[in-house]
Write a protein that holds these residues in place. Structure first.
Motif, short mmCIF file in Angstrom:
data_model
loop_
_atom_site.label_atom_id
_atom_site.label_comp_id
_atom_site.label_asym_id
_atom_site.label_seq_id
_atom_site.Cartn_x
_atom_site.Cartn_y
_atom_site.Cartn_z
N ILE A 96 2.51 4.29 0.95
CA ILE A 96 4.10 3.99 1.04
C ILE A 96 4.04 3.75 -0.60
CG2 ILE A 96 4.80 1.97 2.24
CD1 ILE A 96 4.46 2.45 5.04
N GLU A 97 3.18 3.00 -1.17
CA GLU A 97 3.35 2.66 -2.12
C GLU A 97 3.53 3.54 -3.18
OE1 GLU A 97 -0.64 0.39 -3.35
OE2 GLU A 97 0.07 -1.11 -1.90
N THR A 99 5.71 6.05 -2.58
CA THR A 99 6.79 7.01 -2.11
C THR A 99 7.36 6.48 -3.93
OG1 THR A 99 5.83 7.03 -0.02
CG2 THR A 99 8.80 7.46 -1.09
N ASP A 101 11.38 6.04 -5.24
CA ASP A 101 13.00 5.36 -4.70
C ASP A 101 13.37 6.51 -3.93
OD1 ASP A 101 11.99 2.93 -5.40
OD2 ASP A 101 13.11 3.26 -7.51
N ILE A 105 10.74 5.83 3.76
CA ILE A 105 9.47 4.74 4.48
C ILE A 105 9.97 4.38 5.57
CG2 ILE A 105 8.65 5.12 2.28
CD1 ILE A 105 9.19 1.85 1.93
N LYS A 113 15.30 3.99 3.13
CA LYS A 113 14.70 4.17 2.22
C LYS A 113 14.14 3.36 0.85
CE LYS A 113 18.17 7.74 1.25
NZ LYS A 113 19.49 8.01 0.63
N LYS A 114 12.95 3.76 0.37
CA LYS A 114 12.61 2.89 -0.55
C LYS A 114 13.31 2.52 -1.64
CE LYS A 114 8.17 2.13 -2.65
NZ LYS A 114 7.00 2.66 -2.68
#
Length: 114
Positions: A96-97, A99, A101, A105, A113-114
């Motif tokens: 997740i970190e 991933t 933008d 996630i 959306k990140k």
């Protein structure tokens, strides 16, 4: 008995034909960035991918990648004598970190959306 042999042959043939359609890991790796970028697949806190939108080959990519991840998490857990769930949680956090933008996630069981 005569009906059993043709039926078992049919089941065997069907099983073999399904395995032919299964996506290999190399192909799944090649398609992973594309399906993530398209918003079809996202990372979860459990360390595995999930389908966000079931289009194209999203499900096949998820299945192939998750199978390889499951094997690797198990190997790491056995090597360090820790529960697999611990490895999955750490892997999920890292994924997740990492991933980018704009990709999906899972946060609190919802896709964002990140």
């Amino acid at each position: 008995m005569k009906r059993f042999i043709p039926m078992s042959a049919l089941i065997l043939a069907f099983g073999v034909s399904l395995s032919v359609f299964a996506m290999g890991l190399d192909e799944a790796k090649q398609k992973l960035d594309a399906v993530k970028h398209q918003g079809l697949v996202g990372e979860t806190p459990t360390g595995y991918l999930e389908v966000v939108r079931a289009e194209g080959q999203a499900r096949e990519v998820v299945e192939a990648i998750n199978s390889a991840r499951r094997d690797e998490y198990k190997r790491i857990a056995e090597k360090h004598d820790i529960p697999v769930t611990q490895v999955e949680t750490v892997a999920g956090k890292k994924a997740i970190e990492k991933t980018p933008d704009g990709q999906y996630i899972q946060v609190n069981d919802r896709w964002v959306k990140k």
